[in-house]
Design an enzyme around this catalytic site. Structure first.
Site, PDB file in Angstrom:
ATOM      1  N   ASP A 212       9.209   5.031 -11.741  1.00  0.00           N
ATOM      2  CA  ASP A 212      10.028   4.145 -10.668  1.00  0.00           C
ATOM      3  C   ASP A 212      11.465   5.029 -10.430  1.00  0.00           C
ATOM      4  O   ASP A 212      12.221   5.402 -11.424  1.00  0.00           O
ATOM      5  CB  ASP A 212      10.102   3.059 -10.920  1.00  0.00           C
TER       6      ASP A 212
ATOM      7  N   GLU B 149       8.456   8.536  -7.832  1.00  0.00           N
ATOM      8  CA  GLU B 149       9.023   7.868  -6.791  1.00  0.00           C
ATOM      9  C   GLU B 149      10.379   8.514  -6.627  1.00  0.00           C
ATOM     10  O   GLU B 149      11.268   8.500  -7.573  1.00  0.00           O
ATOM     11  CB  GLU B 149       9.149   6.450  -6.819  1.00  0.00           C
TER      12      GLU B 149
HETATM   13  C1  GLC Z   1      11.569   1.150  -6.747  1.00  0.00           C
HETATM   14  C2  GLC Z   1      10.620   0.120  -6.683  1.00  0.00           C
HETATM   15  C3  GLC Z   1      11.130  -1.072  -5.921  1.00  0.00           C
HETATM   16  C4  GLC Z   1      12.205  -1.662  -6.612  1.00  0.00           C
HETATM   17  C5  GLC Z   1      13.133  -0.511  -7.004  1.00  0.00           C
HETATM   18  C6  GLC Z   1      14.109  -0.970  -8.303  1.00  0.00           C
HETATM   19  O1  GLC Z   1      11.938   1.687  -5.523  1.00  0.00           O
HETATM   20  O2  GLC Z   1       9.378   0.820  -5.628  1.00  0.00           O
HETATM   21  O3  GLC Z   1      10.236  -1.691  -5.534  1.00  0.00           O
HETATM   22  O4  GLC Z   1      12.978  -2.771  -6.100  1.00  0.00           O
HETATM   23  O5  GLC Z   1      12.463   0.666  -7.549  1.00  0.00           O
HETATM   24  O6  GLC Z   1      13.148  -1.006  -9.506  1.00  0.00           O
END
Ligand code: GLC
Ligand code: MG
Length: 584
Positions: A242, A304
């Site tokens: 993440d 991500e």
């Molecule tokens: C990422 C997740 C999102 C979350 C953020 C903070 O972007 O996909 O859903 O709010 O991280 O953890």
């Protein structure tokens, strides 16, 4: 983080020079995929399916999806043709960010079940050759995590330095105190929160309840690597990491540069220059890779990170291919219009990335409106949904789907601010209605509760479109979005050119039709996508590509167009049509 605001914010991050270079660069000939890897890892051929556990299947009637619910739907996923599921966080959490604020990394939140339920899920998935990927929330914890409770308890607590604590500017003892600098939270407001207990500020890139871990502290690294060991030993096949680009901040706390205008939360726009994509991120990714590589079965890492260009994305593979195998391609996900030149350019760029890394494609996830709405033109959305399915599943690379995408689920935002769950939707209303709209219950059948739950009150309401867009009814229609996905998923597995073949862009000057060849040995499959709303007749001349053959035998066409052979120099494509055909 709706795409309108998200894209706007994100565009501002793109350095002008990089953007100009990207636009000026001519789409280059794509190269053949890497043959250098020691063996054929499973993730090169896998299709990954993202499950938002709250919304997939409820097994105990509380209106909230759970692990047993997921297990009960494994046959569905198997039948659809899915190889791996990524489940967004199911760990104990106060739920401010719906699971992305974790209070215990090595347990399961009771709302989702128990560790025994998890073990059962992994075992049942394995029987069906489905792998389970966990979400690794690495940048921050919940403010209720015992680590943070200790850290905030006193300035001399051994865990004080596990988080980022700084003095304010000016007079700390009076109301005139100021945060250490101008850094802003991605979710609105300042990124610094005053803590009255120890009279310092702590840093949070996301919500106030999500303090950032201090990744410069070796103890934090050890603890967080232990989390990886815990889930690997329990049978995880890898992790989706993440918000990884936010791991480090400038230790000198330079102010970020302001940009013109204001965002949906009313803050001045800012470039997150000193809190995003610091080079130290790559040291951590190399270490994470070493931890998971101790385990058999080719564990996979997915990141991500909404990198602004292919150069930044390529870095995620690691200079020695020693970081992540599958960095998500946010550039392609966020083209947000049916632009043939743009898709062609981005596919060519990633196909010829200098690390020879495997691309990871997706169009929808739990943070942005669904692709049905984002790419639809308001009139041909179902046909466009099928076109997008071909774009995702006929390309080389590892595709990732979001639950319900295979049904044409659409974004269903709350109608009133009182109904909003996602805090950014409350803060940004009505400009940003938050992310509830893309997190509604999976649409299993046409009943009032769609087969998702027996509770009269599912945690988010069932969208009206569920009456016709659901698994049960779409199964019966051979031309449904569902059956288009299913046929494509089967084709990908069985056709050698679609499974293993290289990808080469053709008809590069066509402003409306994206076309490419997938080639493996003597077999060539041609993929053509008409991204325009009018019919097109397209000639293909493949001699220059060294392809013999004059006719095409359709493997899949949408809209349905029969299976008789087509002359290569005269291919008719209906509005928003997609064709996958073998050259013969
Ligand atoms: C990422 C997740 C999102 C979350 C953020 C903070 O972007 O996909 O859903 O709010 O991280 O953890
Ligand atoms: Mg439940």
């Amino acid at each position: 983080m709706h795409w309108t605001s998200r894209t706007a914010l994100y565009r501002l991050r793109v350095p002008i020079l990089a953007l100009a270079l990207a636009l000026a660069s001519r789409a280059t000939q794509a190269q053949a995929p890497s043959t250098s890897s020691a063996h054929d890892e499973w993730w090169r051929h896998a299709v990954i399916y993202e499950i938002y556990p709250r919304s997939f299947q409820d097994s105990d009637g509380d209106g909230i999806g759970d692990i047993k619910g997921i297990t009960s739907r494994l046959d569905y996923l198997k039948d659809l043709g899915i190889d791996a599921i990524w489940i967004t966080p199911m760990y104990p959490s106060p739920g401010v960010d719906y699971g992305y604020d974790i209070s215990d990394y090595t347990a399961i939140d009771p709302v989702y079940g128990t560790l025994a339920d998890f073990d059962m899920l992994v075992a049942e998935a394995k029987k069906r050759q489905i792998r389970v990927l966990m979400d690794y929330v690495i940048n921050h914890t919940s403010d209720q995590n015992p680590w943070f409770l200790e850290s905030r308890s006193s300035r001399t607590n051994p865990k004080r330095d596990w988080y980022i604590w700084r003095d304010g500017k000016g007079e700390t003892e009076t109301d005139k105190r100021q945060p250490p600098n101008n850094w802003q939270s991605w979710f609105g407001g300042p990124a610094w929160e005053w803590d009255p207990i120890t009279r310092q500020y702590y840093y949070h890139y996301f919500y106030v309840q999500q303090p950032d871990l201090n990744w410069r502290n070796p103890e934090v690294r050890d603890a967080m690597y232990g989390v990886l060991d815990f889930w690997m030993k329990r049978g995880a096949a890898g992790f989706r990491i993440d918000a990884v680009s936010r791991l480090f901040e400038d230790p000198n706390l330079h102010d970020d540069p302001f940009l013109p205008g204001r965002n949906a939360y009313g803050d001045r726009n800012i470039q997150h220059k000193y809190t995003d994509d610091l080079p130290e991120v790559h040291d951590v990714l190399k270490e994470v890779r070493r931890v998971v590589d101790k385990y058999p079965g080719d564990p996979v890492l997915i990141t991500e990170a909404d990198e602004p260009n292919v150069q930044a994305l390529t870095k995620m593979y690691g200079d020695k291919n020693d970081e992540v195998q599958l960095p998500m391609d946010f550039q392609i996900a966020d083209v947000n219009q049916l632009s043939a030149p743009r898709f062609r350019q981005l596919f060519n760029e990633i196909e010829s990335n200098s690390a020879n890394g495997q691309p990871e494609y997706f169009f929808s996830n739990h943070d942005q409106p669904r692709q049905w709405d984002r790419y639809g033109d308001g009139e041909h959305n179902d046909q466009i949904a099928k076109l997008m399915a071909v774009l995702l599943l006929a390309t080389r690379g590892t595709p990732q789907m979001y639950y319900g995408e295979e049904l044409g689920m659409r974004t269903t935002d709350p109608a009133r601010i009182e109904d909003v769950h996602d805090p950014i939707g409350k803060r940004g209303w009505p400009k940003d209605k938050g992310r509830d709209g893309e997190r509604t219950p999976m649409q299993w059948d046409g009943s009032a509760l769609t087969g998702f739950t027996t509770s009269a009150k599912p945690w988010l309401p069932v969208p009206p479109s569920a009456a016709t867009y659901n698994v049960e009814s779409e199964r019966k229609d051979p031309n449904s979005i569902f059956n288009t996905y299913k046929r494509l998923l089967a084709l990908r597995k069985t056709d050698p050119a679609l499974r293993d073949g290289s990808q080469q862009s053709i008809n590069n000057d066509d402003p409306e039709v994206v076309a490419f060849l997938r080639r493996e040995g003597d077999r060539t499959v041609l993929v053509a996508l008409n991204m325009s709303g009018h019919a097109r007749t397209v000639p293909f001349h493949l001699q220059a590509n060294g392809v013999k053959g004059t006719r095409l035998t359709p493997l899949l066409s949408t809209p349905a167009a029969g299976s008789s052979s087509i002359p290569l120099d005269h291919v008719e494509l209906a509005p928003f049509a997609a064709l996958v055909a073998a050259v013969e």
